[in-house]
Design a protein around this motif. Structure first.
Motif, PDB file in Angstrom:
ATOM      1  N   HIS A   1       0.828  -1.207   0.000  1.00 26.24           N
ATOM      2  CA  HIS A   1       0.000   0.000   0.000  1.00 26.24           C
ATOM      3  C   HIS A   1       0.862   1.258   0.000  1.00 26.24           C
TER       4      HIS A   1
ATOM      5  N   ASP B   1       1.656  -1.803   5.773  1.00 26.20           N
ATOM      6  CA  ASP B   1       0.536  -2.501   5.137  1.00 26.20           C
ATOM      7  C   ASP B   1       0.964  -3.099   3.794  1.00 26.20           C
TER       8      ASP B   1
ATOM      9  N   GLY C   1      -5.822  -1.529   8.048  1.00 27.60           N
ATOM     10  CA  GLY C   1      -5.735  -2.989   7.952  1.00 27.60           C
ATOM     11  C   GLY C   1      -6.594  -3.570   6.849  1.00 27.60           C
TER      12      GLY C   1
HETATM   13 MN    MN Z   1      -3.365  -5.092   4.306  1.00 25.71          MN
END
Ligand code: MN
Ligand code: PSU
Length: 304
Positions: A129, A137, A258
């Motif tokens: 990400h 992430d 998340g």
């Molecule tokens: Mn993730």
């Protein structure tokens, strides 16, 4: 074992026929109802028209189902986000509690491999990400591609991710990133990203040879085949990138983190663009189903 193959899929695997796995998170968390169900059923139809056997994968009452029925697919689409999105870390709990679970790219790979299915078609994979240097992430999809023996055919990764870092991680983990008739990494809604894939594949037969070579070498892990969205459905890069930026900004303001990140962004982008991004998303999955099945057919073609 808590796994169930439908009889057609089981026989197909045994006889070395082109079985093609399909994921369920794209149904429950990737698209709105009823387009999610219509798309999932049409994708299965396209696999069949190209001579393959579709196997949509999901978890029902703690059983890993490889080849869901039409009714089960319908149920996944209707229940949508109320079904837990299941990654590798969630699997034991979902099985133990006998829950339903939507399988991501990572868990669809795990179950496909358990069922003996080599090929898996989807829309886009998860990746690194944007801002991952602070949030850490990084999708578990990348780790799964590193370790599980399944070939994934997709349209690259969405520009909600940091595509450059995603390629770096895939390189570190030894995952071949291949372009189907392109030298550039496709970015889901668009055919180009400005980034190169490792190698270009000229056709389905060449793709099948690469899969065969990796398996014969005994190199564990997946192979990523990226197939660009057809020209007529690709979106304007500047427009879609602006939408993505707004959606990420909104996500940060709302404090979404998340596993909720990807579903939030997918839904928000679809909302902002009206039907346009959803239509592109559907079309690219259709195209991946056709190409993925052709590759699977080449792989299983009996040599005479
Ligand atoms: Mn993730
Ligand atoms: N990207 C898409 N469509 C999707 C997904 C990703 O363009 O439906 C889904 C897939 O199931 C993928 C998952 O495995 O999101 C990745 O989630 P995360 O980033 O939380 O690992």
């Amino acid at each position: 074992m808590n796994i169930r193959l439908n009889p057609e899929v089981e026989q197909g695997v045994k006889e070395g026929r082109p079985v093609v796995a399909l994921e369920s998170t794209i149904i429950s968390h990737g698209m709105p109802y009823p387009q999610n169900v219509e798309t999932a059923l049409q994708v299965e139809q396209i696999v069949r028209e190209h001579g393959g056997i579709p196997a949509t994968i999901g978890i029902i009452d703690g059983v890993g189902v490889i080849g869901m029925t039409k009714e089960e697919i319908e149920e996944f689409g209707k229940r949508g986000m109320s079904i837990p999105k299941v990654s590798r870390r969630d699997l034991p709990v979902i099985f133990a509690k006998k829950s339903w679970g939507a399988t991501t790219v990572a868990t669809t790979m795990i179950l496909a491999a358990m069922g003996g299915v080599e090929f898996f078609v989807t829309g886009g994979i998860g990746g690194v990400h944007r801002g991952a240097e602070l949030t850490f992430d990084v999708s578990a999809d990348l780790e799964e591609l590193a370790r599980t023996n399944v070939t994934v055919i997709c349209a690259g990764a969405k520009a909600i991710l940091d595509l450059e870092k995603t390629l770096e991680v895939l390189e570190t983990k030894g995952v071949p990133v291949l372009g189907y008739q392109t030298s550039e990494l496709p970015a889901f809604y668009t055919r180009t990203s400005g980034l190169k894939v490792d190698y270009e594949l000229k056709d389905a037969a060449e793709a099948a040879e690469v899969v065969r070579a990796k398996r014969e070498l005994g190199l564990d892990g997946g192979i990523l085949i990226t197939n660009p969205i057809p020209e007529e459905y690709s979106m304007n890069p500047d427009e879609i990138n602006a939408v993505i930026k707004d959606a990420i900004h909104e996500m940060d303001e709302k404090g979404i983190k998340g596993k909720e990140c990807t579903p939030f962004l997918l839904a928000r982008i679809a909302e902002i663009t009206g039907g346009e991004s959803l239509n592109s998303n559907i079309r690219l999955v259709f195209n991946n189903a056709a190409v993925g099945t052709e590759i699977a057919k080449e792989y299983f073609r009996k040599k005479v």
